[in-house]
Design an enzyme around this catalytic site. Structure first.
Site, short mmCIF file in Angstrom:
data_model
loop_
_atom_site.label_atom_id
_atom_site.label_comp_id
_atom_site.label_asym_id
_atom_site.label_seq_id
_atom_site.Cartn_x
_atom_site.Cartn_y
_atom_site.Cartn_z
N ASP A 201 0.85 -1.19 0.00
CA ASP A 201 0.00 0.00 0.00
C ASP A 201 0.88 1.23 0.00
O ASP A 201 2.08 1.14 0.27
CB ASP A 201 -0.88 0.02 1.26
N ASP A 203 1.47 4.66 2.05
CA ASP A 203 1.15 5.04 3.40
C ASP A 203 0.24 6.27 3.46
O ASP A 203 0.08 6.98 2.47
CB ASP A 203 2.44 5.28 4.19
#
Length: 261
Positions: A201, A203
């Site tokens: 992902d 952040d």
């Protein structure tokens, strides 16, 4: 006694690696490890596999007994450790799905026991926290980027947006919750160690409105487990000889004050 030369410490979503392994469960002077170690053979090399978070992800990052894990692996004869882990991205140079081998580490954890040293003058060289020989082996692998700084936070919570933006502003590219003290304990055990980070992902502070959720992290990691296994298998087949590596020789002639099995 069962022996192994190389260890894989599996991270989030990475709970098994070997086919038809032998299960080994040993006590350590530092308490219980994350769980039994599986030992098998990969391309003629004896490999130990330890799930960092235990069976079923029972252990959050701040409750892992890192000392027991590294001592146990060394007691089996392990000399080299490959450590896959899930990370968030802090820089636009990485995107979800990337495999990155960091070459620097920043510790932002708190309260973790991060050394085997309990007495005496023992100062561990850690300017370069990862084994240069292992990094060179990853450099010739397609689909893997070598380089970048991984900041390790305490967890188990994800970062605030302000924290994430601060880390990114330092030029750090990856964020994780388990890379420390694992790396420094490996050095104290005279082990060659490298992390293999899967970016799951971006952040919280990287894009306006973005945030990190557990479900997306677990889902992306699960989708890439077979790719990780394939990459690790190819690396194991071409690992350098650990003899003479500075990851071990730093302690030559030093009275450590702790047991290196």
């Amino acid at each position: 006694m069962t022996r192994a030369e190389v260890a894989i410490i599996g991270g989030t979503g990475f709970y098994e690696f070997l086919s038809d392994p032998e299960q080994v469960e040993l006590s350590t002077p530092y308490g219980d490890a994350s769980g039994p170690v599986s030992v098998g053979t990969v391309g003629g090399t004896r490999v130990a596999f330890l799930p960092r978070h235990g069976a079923g992800h029972a252990l959050p990052p701040h409750r892992i007994n890192y000392r027991a894990n590294l001592w146990l692996l060394r007691s089996l004869g392990v000399r080299q450790v490959l450590a896959p882990c899930a990370v968030g991205g802090l820089s636009p140079v990485v995107t979800p799905g990337d495999l990155v081998v960091p070459d620097q580490l920043v510790d932002r954890t708190s309260g973790r026991v991060q050394t085997f040293v309990e007495e005496g003058a023992v100062h561990v060289p850690f300017a370069d926290p990862y084994c240069s020989r292992l990094l060179d082996t990853f450099r010739v692998r397609d689909g893997v980027t070598v380089g970048g700084t991984m900041v390790v936070v305490e967890g188990p919570r994800f970062s605030t947006r302000a924290e994430s933006q601060h880390y990114a502003a330092q030029g750090w590219s990856l964020i994780n919750m388990t890379g420390h003290p694992e790396a420094v304990l490996a050095r104290e055990m005279r082990l060659c160690y490298a992390a293999l980070a899967l970016v799951t992902d971006m952040d919280a502070g990287i894009e306006q409105g973005a945030g990190v959720g557990q479900d997306e992290v677990f889902a992306l990691f699960a989708a890439n487990v077979e790719r990780l296994k394939s990459t690790l298998g190819s690396i194991i087949a071409s690992l350098p000889d650990p003899d003479g590596c500075t990851c071990s020789t730093w302690a030559d002639g030093i009275e450590l004050g702790y047991d290196v099995p």
